[in-house]
Design an enzyme around this catalytic site. Sequence first.
Site, short mmCIF file in Angstrom:
data_model
loop_
_atom_site.label_atom_id
_atom_site.label_comp_id
_atom_site.label_asym_id
_atom_site.label_seq_id
_atom_site.Cartn_x
_atom_site.Cartn_y
_atom_site.Cartn_z
N ASP A 12 0.83 -1.20 0.00
CA ASP A 12 0.00 0.00 0.00
C ASP A 12 0.87 1.26 0.00
OD1 ASP A 12 -2.45 1.47 0.27
OD2 ASP A 12 -2.12 1.63 2.43
N HIS A 13 0.50 2.23 -0.81
CA HIS A 13 1.13 3.56 -0.80
C HIS A 13 2.64 3.53 -0.92
CE1 HIS A 13 -2.17 6.35 -0.41
NE2 HIS A 13 -2.73 5.58 0.49
N VAL A 58 -9.03 0.66 5.10
CA VAL A 58 -9.22 1.13 6.47
C VAL A 58 -7.98 0.83 7.29
CG1 VAL A 58 -10.65 1.00 8.56
CG2 VAL A 58 -11.70 0.65 6.31
#
Length: 284
Positions: free
Chosen positions: A83-84, A228
């Site tokens: 992620d990211h 989330v």
Amino acid sequence: MTLVSARELVTDAATRGTGIGAFNVIHLETAEGLVRASAESGLPLILQISQNCADYHGGLEPIALATLAIARRAATPVAVHLDHAERSELVDEAIALGFGSVMFDGGALPYDENVAITAAVAARAHAAGVYIEGELGEVGGKDGAHAPGVRTDPDEARAFVAATGVDALAVAVGSSHAMTARTASLDLELIARLRQALPVPLVLHGSSGVADAVIADAVRAGMTKINVSTHLNGFFTRAVRSTLDADQKLVDSRKYLSPARDALAGEAARMLRLFALKTAEVAG
């Protein structure tokens, strides 16, 4: 259950008109709690490891190998996703370690530079059979330039997907990272326009700040992958604090991390059920 790719989970959710939960791993206990949530709900899950998480652990490999091992032992379909990642070399490392999907985040770059680097990273990912997510219109928070009022333009997004070949796109529609209050207002009309304009699934980052009903509306409008982190971290941390407050002499970390893991698992299972509701069920 064999470790699966996010490609399979996101594609299935998009076809069904539901959402798929993508929850961030911080350390071993969160990975364990999240996989437990998947088992309790009987629903698939995407475990995410961010660049920040990798840096916290001194590198991607230690937390990645642990998370992959936990995912392989899961009783339900579980994917592991990077992620990211703002460093393209981190994407290459994740692919080498066995991640089935990655995200290259060039959202803070000028458009042309974002396209060029994302396209190059996507080509390497696809050569390895790995699903890739891109970002256009930087999601707010974490010192990002994208405030909640800024939006991803559908025409630009369509051109970006065509030029880069990404398999999913994170878009700016009003959410913001690291929110502790669930008060974000999403542009549902824009989500619908983006869904209509793009041939790939949409990803909602910063979902911790979005209330249940608004997330359900967003899935109905066309969002598929729901990320989330902060919201679930809050359940974990509050449980740690409560256990320590109740016993000032407690020193065995297992005795306060275990109830925290349970608290995170319970809320994560609830959210997975929420995201998995079909449009008709959400509408009542």
